[in-house]
Design a protein around this motif. Structure first.
Motif, short mmCIF file in Angstrom:
data_model
loop_
_atom_site.label_atom_id
_atom_site.label_comp_id
_atom_site.label_asym_id
_atom_site.label_seq_id
_atom_site.Cartn_x
_atom_site.Cartn_y
_atom_site.Cartn_z
N GLU A 212 5.17 -1.66 8.61
CA GLU A 212 6.41 -0.98 8.22
C GLU A 212 6.89 -0.03 9.32
O GLU A 212 8.07 -0.03 9.69
CB GLU A 212 6.18 -0.18 6.93
CG GLU A 212 5.94 -1.04 5.71
CD GLU A 212 5.50 -0.21 4.51
OE1 GLU A 212 5.42 1.04 4.66
OE2 GLU A 212 5.23 -0.79 3.44
N GLN A 213 6.00 0.80 9.83
CA GLN A 213 6.42 1.82 10.78
C GLN A 213 6.71 1.24 12.16
O GLN A 213 7.58 1.75 12.88
CB GLN A 213 5.37 2.93 10.84
CG GLN A 213 5.32 3.72 9.54
CD GLN A 213 4.29 4.83 9.56
OE1 GLN A 213 3.20 4.68 9.02
NE2 GLN A 213 4.62 5.94 10.21
N PRO B 209 1.18 4.74 -2.30
CA PRO B 209 1.69 6.09 -2.58
C PRO B 209 2.07 6.25 -4.05
O PRO B 209 2.48 5.27 -4.71
CB PRO B 209 2.92 6.18 -1.68
CG PRO B 209 3.40 4.77 -1.55
CD PRO B 209 2.15 3.92 -1.54
N LEU B 210 1.95 7.47 -4.54
CA LEU B 210 2.42 7.77 -5.89
C LEU B 210 3.93 7.91 -5.93
O LEU B 210 4.58 7.56 -6.92
CB LEU B 210 1.77 9.05 -6.41
CG LEU B 210 0.23 9.06 -6.51
CD1 LEU B 210 -0.24 10.40 -7.05
CD2 LEU B 210 -0.24 7.92 -7.42
N ASP C 215 12.87 11.90 2.80
CA ASP C 215 12.76 11.68 4.24
C ASP C 215 11.59 10.78 4.61
O ASP C 215 11.17 10.73 5.76
CB ASP C 215 12.66 13.00 4.99
CG ASP C 215 11.54 13.89 4.44
OD1 ASP C 215 10.78 13.43 3.57
OD2 ASP C 215 11.45 15.05 4.88
N GLY C 216 11.06 10.04 3.64
CA GLY C 216 10.02 9.05 3.92
C GLY C 216 8.61 9.53 3.78
O GLY C 216 7.66 8.73 3.84
N TRP D 253 5.76 9.64 9.75
CA TRP D 253 6.30 10.05 11.05
C TRP D 253 5.95 11.52 11.23
O TRP D 253 6.50 12.39 10.57
CB TRP D 253 7.82 9.82 11.11
CG TRP D 253 8.16 8.36 11.17
CD1 TRP D 253 8.34 7.53 10.11
CD2 TRP D 253 8.28 7.56 12.34
NE1 TRP D 253 8.59 6.25 10.54
CE2 TRP D 253 8.56 6.23 11.92
CE3 TRP D 253 8.18 7.81 13.71
CZ2 TRP D 253 8.74 5.18 12.82
CZ3 TRP D 253 8.36 6.77 14.62
CH2 TRP D 253 8.65 5.47 14.17
N VAL D 254 5.00 11.77 12.11
CA VAL D 254 4.43 13.12 12.23
C VAL D 254 5.21 14.02 13.18
O VAL D 254 5.06 15.24 13.16
CB VAL D 254 2.96 13.05 12.68
CG1 VAL D 254 2.12 12.37 11.61
CG2 VAL D 254 2.82 12.32 14.03
N ALA D 255 6.04 13.43 14.02
CA ALA D 255 6.89 14.22 14.92
C ALA D 255 8.24 13.52 15.03
O ALA D 255 8.29 12.30 15.23
CB ALA D 255 6.26 14.36 16.29
#
Length: 640
Positions: free
Chosen positions: A457-458, A485-486, A491-492, A544-546
């Motif tokens: 996906e990413q 995910p629950l 924003d994802g 997306w961490v940054a």
């Protein structure tokens, strides 16, 4: 007792006869197959340098003469000959021998880093140091092979080495035509031409006048010509391999003929000034499974059956294979997708793409800096490049990513394999610096998938981003179980867990755990222990961490403690990035970070290192418990 058991130092080699040396070479190969098949390691490269290693230690006097191996994964024979044979039972294992040269192991090891193309720069500096300190007679021998001469540092070093006509730098080009895969580029083609047309042919063409002009008449001339006649591709005739640099050249030498290799090296030892010795070897020499491994010649193996070369045990699907399939599918959908490798198409999963789309696949050799800036050029031309490299090698291309890609907002996707703790290859192969390096680049977007589904996906999301560079990083090894995910925020950001609020009161502390990438598996395993303390726990995966997503900050503001768990180095990592963003937003929630410390760890498995540094489920629960106790005191726990 065999010959090998009589070797405890290089001095022992000088006492052996020619017949004994040949027997020693055979015993070393048998020993390598036996030991490396049990532990895993770089088998093919070391099988190819047996005679070369023996000859170097017979001709030169180590450690007074400094022998430096580029990347040093081909130093196993060197280790055997310098008294470390017993350590091979624990090769690349915790507490055992390193798979690369290691200064702590032996005075015969001058360097440690396993990054390619650095040996010549080391050699240049060492030779200058010997000269300044009044020992210019000492030799520095740089063994360069497995494609290292495709790297730019080698050429920068050659430019400097060639300026001195007196410093004793011997450059041994271990030419097996390979890195992981066949070596590419102009220099590789030049070496191939030399292999096909040895200097002997030139001598025969130019005639006797050439011999006179070179001053090599007499016994040594006839010795060399006789060697050629017998099929030994060696020569003592120096010629100009690089006329512009003035570098002297000896070769090609049959790297598996001990007499020929020793002859060339003795000439190089006695020559005053820098010299290149071109040694032609066969990767995987003497071991049929390696010789028949067309793709990589057993460059690096796991545990194998020593008789067949087949892997031992079953192998689960890995992160790399998932990425490889996703890239091929993207290539089918979009003809603007191109892929770039730095000499490691197989290990980074690009082989399938290259086979299906050969005109859109580029192997640039061991040249990560060039790979990234070349990708910027491809992007400027309207394409979307995917540069797949190991995380540890992003260190080398940071400037190019910063100044050549991000500064001009080019859509280049960097895919980092072997991110985080890698383990057995040691300190220089751990991919723990990419978060700290990449996250400071303005406009960059960094994805950290937690499992195979998230990776697909990413990666596809990254290909849709056109405003600047993206990074997608994943670890070494098998895929973890998929975590559904629950819920998914606007924003994802994905919520993986939250404590049922039915038993909570206004005084119940709420802890937000930010699980970065594959650390989500360890975090989820630690949650029951943390919840048992009497706190509410929310676990999120930012994906997306940054840059830091707005919902991460909103959740941080709504909780009483934030714990970030990541498999990057603690200094400048994602925890630091979130803390900085929270500070800018005037969020005063206490924040803590579980990450890799600022150390260079010794080799061990990924699991062992995770355990040592408290980054497994048990360590996460223990550290979280300590922080919760310090901040909130003793809490009422759930009844048994």
């Amino acid at each position: 007792m065999g010959i090998l058991q009589r070797i405890s130092s290089p001095a022992d080699l000088k006492k052996l006869s020619g017949e004994e040396l040949e027997q020693l070479a055979k015993e070393i190969r048998d020993f390598l197959v036996e030991k490396v098949s049990a532990t895993g390691g770089h088998l093919g490269p070391n099988l190819g340098v047996v005679e070369l290693s023996i000859a170097m230690h017979r001709v030169f006097t180590s450690p007074a003469d400094a022998i430096i191996f580029d990347t040093s994964h081909q130093s196993y024979v060197h280790k055997i000959l310098t008294g470390r044979m017993e350590g091979f039972d624990n090769l690349r294992q915790q507490g055992g021998l390193s798979g690369y040269t290691c200064r702590a192991e032996s005075e015969h090891d001058w360097t440690e880093s396993s990054h390619a193309s650095a040996a010549l720069s080391y050699a240049d500096g060492l030779a200058k140091a010997f000269e300044i300190q009044g020992t210019p007679e000492r030799n520095v021998i740089a063994v360069v092979g497995d494609g290292a001469l495709t790297g730019g540092m080698c050429w920068e070093a050659l430019n400097n080495i060639a300026t001195s006509k007196e410093r004793n730098v011997v450059i041994v080009v271990n030419d097996n035509g390979r890195s992981y895969s066949p070596t590419i580029g102009g220099f590789a083609e030049n070496l191939a031409d030399l292999r096909m047309k040895p200097f002997y042919d030139k001598v025969m063409e130019q005639g006797k006048s050439t011999l006179k002009s070179l001053g090599w008449m007499g016994e040594r001339t006839f010795e060399a010509l006789h060697a050629f006649k017998e099929g030994v591709r060696s020569t003592v005739f120096p010629t100009e391999m690089f006329p512009e640099l003035g570098m002297k050249y000896v070769g090609p030498v049959n790297g598996h003929n001990l007499k020929a290799v020793e002859h060339a090296l003795r000439y190089a030892r006695d020559y005053e000034g820098p010299i290149i010795v071109h040694v032609v070897t066969e990767k995987g020499r003497g071991y049929a499974p390696a010789e028949n491994d067309v793709a990589e010649l057993m460059h690096s193996t796991g545990v194998i059956n020593p008789k067949t070369g087949e892997p031992v045990g079953t192998k689960s699907p890995g992160w790399t294979s998932v990425f490889s399939k996703a890239l091929v599918e993207a290539g089918k959908r979009r003809d603007d997708i191109v892929a770039i490798t730095a000499a490691m198409a197989g290990p980074t999963g690009l082989t399938a793409f290259g086979e299906q789309f050969p005109k859109r696949f580029f192997d640039v050799g061991i040249a990560e800096q060039h790979a990234v800036t070349s990708a910027a050029g491809l992007a400027l031309g309207g394409l979307h490049p995917v540069v797949a490299i190991y995380s540890t090698f992003l260190n080398r291309a940071f400037d190019q990513l910063l100044m050549d890609v991000a500064l001009i907002n080019q859509p280049v996707t960097i895919v980092l394999d072997r991110a985080g703790i890698t383990g057995s290859d040691g300190a220089s192969h751990n991919g723990v610096w990419d978060f700290s390096l990449a996250s400071i680049i303005p406009g960059i977007q960094i994805a950290a998938p937690r499992d195979g589904e998230a990776l697909v996906e990413q990666f596809n999301e990254a290909l849709e981003i056109t405003t600047g560079p993206t990074v997608v990083r994943f670890p070494k090894g098998n895929l973890p179980e998929v975590i559904e995910p629950l819920s998914v925020l606007e924003d994802g950001v994905e919520v993986l867990h939250y404590t049922d609020a039915a038993d909570a009161t206004e005084d119940t502390p709420n802890v937000l755990i930010v699980a970065v990438g594959p650390m989500a598996t360890e975090v989820m395993a630690a949650v029951p222990t943390i919840e048992a303390l009497g706190v509410g726990v929310t676990v999120i995966d930012p994906r997306w961490v940054a840059p830091v997503r707005a919902s991460v900050l909103a959740l941080a503001d709504d909780h009483d403690l934030v714990i970030v768990v990541e498999d990057g180095v603690v200094h400048g990592g994602i925890g630091a990035l979130i803390a900085s963003a929270a500070n800018a937003a005037s969020i005063d929630t206490p924040m803590r970070n579980i990450a890799f410390p600022e150390v260079f760890p010794e080799h061990a498995t990924r699991e062992q290192l995770m355990d040592v540094f408290g980054m497994n489920a048990e360590g996460i629960a223990e550290q979280s418990t300590q922080w919760i106790s310090e901040l909130f005191g003793e809490l009422a726990t759930t009844e048994d």
